[in-house]
Design a protein around this motif. Structure first.
Motif, PDB file in Angstrom:
ATOM      1  N   PHE A 140       0.839  -1.196   0.000  1.00 26.19           N
ATOM      2  CA  PHE A 140       0.000   0.000   0.000  1.00 26.19           C
ATOM      3  C   PHE A 140       0.883   1.258   0.000  1.00 26.19           C
ATOM      4  CE2 PHE A 140      -4.570  -0.898   1.111  1.00 26.19           C
ATOM      5  CZ  PHE A 140      -4.493  -2.269   0.909  1.00 26.19           C
ATOM      6  N   GLU A 141       0.419   2.266  -0.746  1.00 22.63           N
ATOM      7  CA  GLU A 141       1.137   3.535  -0.756  1.00 22.63           C
ATOM      8  C   GLU A 141       1.108   4.158   0.644  1.00 22.63           C
ATOM      9  OE1 GLU A 141       1.060   7.809  -3.200  1.00 22.63           O
ATOM     10  OE2 GLU A 141      -0.529   6.317  -3.512  1.00 22.63           O
ATOM     11  N   LYS A 142       2.193   4.784   1.003  1.00 22.29           N
ATOM     12  CA  LYS A 142       2.398   5.463   2.295  1.00 22.29           C
ATOM     13  C   LYS A 142       2.770   4.508   3.425  1.00 22.29           C
ATOM     14  CE  LYS A 142      -0.506   9.590   1.625  1.00 22.29           C
ATOM     15  NZ  LYS A 142      -0.956   9.341   0.236  1.00 22.29           N
ATOM     16  N   ILE A 143       2.660   3.177   3.213  1.00 25.85           N
ATOM     17  CA  ILE A 143       3.014   2.228   4.281  1.00 25.85           C
ATOM     18  C   ILE A 143       4.482   1.830   4.148  1.00 25.85           C
ATOM     19  CG2 ILE A 143       2.641  -0.113   5.160  1.00 25.85           C
ATOM     20  CD1 ILE A 143      -0.302   0.208   4.656  1.00 25.85           C
ATOM     21  N   LYS A 144       5.226   2.000   5.223  1.00 27.48           N
ATOM     22  CA  LYS A 144       6.651   1.687   5.240  1.00 27.48           C
ATOM     23  C   LYS A 144       6.914   0.270   5.741  1.00 27.48           C
ATOM     24  CE  LYS A 144      10.983   3.394   7.297  1.00 27.48           C
ATOM     25  NZ  LYS A 144      11.564   4.423   8.204  1.00 27.48           N
ATOM     26  N   ASN A 145       6.142  -0.134   6.767  1.00 24.77           N
ATOM     27  CA  ASN A 145       6.425  -1.435   7.375  1.00 24.77           C
ATOM     28  C   ASN A 145       5.206  -1.932   8.157  1.00 24.77           C
ATOM     29  OD1 ASN A 145       7.345  -2.758  10.190  1.00 24.77           O
ATOM     30  ND2 ASN A 145       8.735  -3.434   8.567  1.00 24.77           N
ATOM     31  N   VAL A 146       4.953  -3.232   8.053  1.00 28.13           N
ATOM     32  CA  VAL A 146       3.926  -3.888   8.871  1.00 28.13           C
ATOM     33  C   VAL A 146       4.642  -4.823   9.833  1.00 28.13           C
ATOM     34  CG1 VAL A 146       1.886  -5.372   8.875  1.00 28.13           C
ATOM     35  CG2 VAL A 146       2.262  -3.793   6.975  1.00 28.13           C
ATOM     36  N   HIS A 147       4.376  -4.676  11.118  1.00 28.82           N
ATOM     37  CA  HIS A 147       5.099  -5.492  12.096  1.00 28.82           C
ATOM     38  C   HIS A 147       4.206  -5.785  13.310  1.00 28.82           C
ATOM     39  CE1 HIS A 147       5.773  -1.243  13.124  1.00 28.82           C
ATOM     40  NE2 HIS A 147       5.896  -1.625  14.391  1.00 28.82           N
ATOM     41  N   HIS A 148       4.751  -6.564  14.227  1.00 26.36           N
ATOM     42  CA  HIS A 148       4.034  -6.939  15.454  1.00 26.36           C
ATOM     43  C   HIS A 148       2.632  -7.465  15.102  1.00 26.36           C
ATOM     44  CE1 HIS A 148       4.383  -6.036  19.980  1.00 26.36           C
ATOM     45  NE2 HIS A 148       3.531  -7.018  19.813  1.00 26.36           N
ATOM     46  N   VAL A 149       2.595  -8.485  14.259  1.00 26.75           N
ATOM     47  CA  VAL A 149       1.335  -8.992  13.707  1.00 26.75           C
ATOM     48  C   VAL A 149       0.809 -10.181  14.513  1.00 26.75           C
ATOM     49  CG1 VAL A 149       0.224  -9.969  11.656  1.00 26.75           C
ATOM     50  CG2 VAL A 149       2.025  -8.241  11.402  1.00 26.75           C
ATOM     51  N   HIS A 150      -0.486 -10.181  14.762  1.00 30.53           N
ATOM     52  CA  HIS A 150      -1.171 -11.324  15.386  1.00 30.53           C
ATOM     53  C   HIS A 150      -2.418 -11.650  14.564  1.00 30.53           C
ATOM     54  CE1 HIS A 150       1.180 -11.238  19.124  1.00 30.53           C
ATOM     55  NE2 HIS A 150       1.038  -9.917  19.118  1.00 30.53           N
ATOM     56  N   VAL A 151      -2.607 -12.922  14.259  1.00 30.42           N
ATOM     57  CA  VAL A 151      -3.848 -13.377  13.633  1.00 30.42           C
ATOM     58  C   VAL A 151      -4.359 -14.556  14.448  1.00 30.42           C
ATOM     59  CG1 VAL A 151      -4.941 -14.340  11.578  1.00 30.42           C
ATOM     60  CG2 VAL A 151      -3.119 -12.652  11.327  1.00 30.42           C
ATOM     61  N   TRP A 152      -5.612 -14.496  14.879  1.00 31.00           N
ATOM     62  CA  TRP A 152      -6.167 -15.594  15.664  1.00 31.00           C
ATOM     63  C   TRP A 152      -7.651 -15.755  15.390  1.00 31.00           C
ATOM     64  CZ3 TRP A 152      -5.561 -10.732  17.589  1.00 31.00           C
ATOM     65  CH2 TRP A 152      -6.632 -10.174  18.291  1.00 31.00           C
ATOM     66  N   GLN A 153      -8.152 -16.929  15.740  1.00 33.64           N
ATOM     67  CA  GLN A 153      -9.564 -17.253  15.544  1.00 33.64           C
ATOM     68  C   GLN A 153     -10.257 -17.203  16.903  1.00 33.64           C
ATOM     69  OE1 GLN A 153     -10.055 -20.964  13.479  1.00 33.64           O
ATOM     70  NE2 GLN A 153     -12.276 -20.993  13.715  1.00 33.64           N
ATOM     71  N   LEU A 154     -11.237 -16.326  17.034  1.00 30.75           N
ATOM     72  CA  LEU A 154     -11.967 -16.226  18.301  1.00 30.75           C
ATOM     73  C   LEU A 154     -12.954 -17.374  18.442  1.00 30.75           C
ATOM     74  CD1 LEU A 154     -12.556 -14.560  20.872  1.00 30.75           C
ATOM     75  CD2 LEU A 154     -14.348 -13.402  19.579  1.00 30.75           C
ATOM     76  N   ASN A 155     -13.709 -17.620  17.393  1.00 30.28           N
ATOM     77  CA  ASN A 155     -14.656 -18.742  17.347  1.00 30.28           C
ATOM     78  C   ASN A 155     -14.864 -19.131  15.888  1.00 30.28           C
ATOM     79  OD1 ASN A 155     -16.311 -16.718  16.341  1.00 30.28           O
ATOM     80  ND2 ASN A 155     -17.587 -16.589  18.168  1.00 30.28           N
TER      81      ASN A 155
END
Length: 305
Positions: free
Chosen positions: A231-246
């Motif tokens: 994406f334009e203007k985004i330098k870095n994506v970090h400290h990521v969490h993905v989880w399933q609640l239900n």
């Protein structure tokens, strides 16, 4: 910020699931009582083991029913997620009981192998037919919901394996009646137990992964990060969490470092695009992003909290 995609049929569907579970509970109480009496009178370990499994079915169905009711309770200050995890916990408990029951059956089968007994096969045959009919009806009732709900799948597996066990007991009863092969009772008990372990293992692992907040197997986390980084203007994506609640909610949270000190309104536009991307491509329906600009924190995708 998040998307919420529940439709107006959800509560009616939950009530329908609850009714189906209640019917299955009463059917399995009937089977359990009948098979315990039949097993004691006939001396059949396979029939008693089937009764024990049916009793575990009753308990698992009660757990599933209670969990189904709890999920309808509203969130509060003390329970900000409500009881949305109740059905996952029920699936974990039910999968665990499948395996525990299987181990107990193996122990009893080994004992009976060492001390075989003559068994009244006629009663075994009729009790197994009752089990097939009642469990078969319960399986049909729960089959539809088992494909989309882990809790219902755990209840369905209990009932399906018990129907298969009743078929095995019927075959054993016929062999004992016409060929006097009494050791088949213990052999079938052993086979039933191995099948329970096989069926329960995958569900136990799946529910454990959800409870432990593991990244769902179907989520390509590195690919998602690369797509957001583009994406334009985004330098870095970090400290990521993905989880399933239900079964219905998949969550993504991350820190995003921007190339420039953008305004809140600009961030909102970018956030909306990210939400649309991850929802339509990966079914992630809850997104929580922390925006940053030149913040001196760890920039790794995965950061140990």
């Amino acid at each position: 910020m998040s998307h919420n995609h529940h439709n107006h049929h959800s509560h009616n569907h939950a009530d329908f699931k609850g009714r189906n579970l209640l019917i299955s509970i009463f059917l399995n109480i009937l089977i359990t009582v009948s098979q315990v009496i039949g097993g004691i009178i006939s001396g059949s370990l396979a029939l008693l083991s089937d009764a024990l499994h049916n009793f575990s079915d009753v308990l698992s169905l009660v757990v599933s029913y209670v969990a189904n009711k709890l999920t309808k309770k509203q969130a509060s200050f003390h329970r900000t997620f409500g009881f949305k995890r109740a059905e996952i916990l029920a699936a974990f408990i039910n999968a665990s009981t499948l395996i525990i029951v299987a181990i107990l059956l193996i122990i009893e089968a080994i004992k009976r192998f060492q001390n075989p007994e003559v068994i009244k096969s006629g009663l075994v045959i009729w009790m197994s037919v009752l089990g097939i009919v009642a469990n078969g009806l319960s399986v049909l009732i729960l089959k539809k919901d088992s494909n989309s709900n882990m809790n219902m799948r755990s209840a369905y597996l209990h009932l399906l394996t018990d129907m298969m066990a009743s078929v095995a007991v019927l075959v054993g009863g016929l062999l004992m009646k016409f060929y006097q092969i009494y050791w088949i009772d213990s052999a079938l008990t052993f086979a039933i137990a191995l099948y329970l372990i096989y069926m329960g293992y995958d569900l136990l692992i799946s529910s454990t992964k959800v409870l432990m907040l593991f990244t769902p197997d179907h989520i390509p986390l590195k690919k998602i990060v690369d797509e957001i980084n583009a994406f334009e203007k985004i330098k870095n994506v970090h400290h990521v969490h993905v989880w399933q609640l239900n079964e219905d909610e998949l969550h993504l949270e991350a820190h995003i470092d921007f190339n420039e000190d953008i305004s809140i309104s600009q961030f909102d536009e970018i956030l909306k695009d990210i939400e649309e991307l991850v929802f339509h491509k990966y079914d992630i329906n809850h997104v929580n992003i922390q925006p940053e600009f030149s913040k001196p924190d760890a920039k790794d995708i995965i950061v140990q909290d």
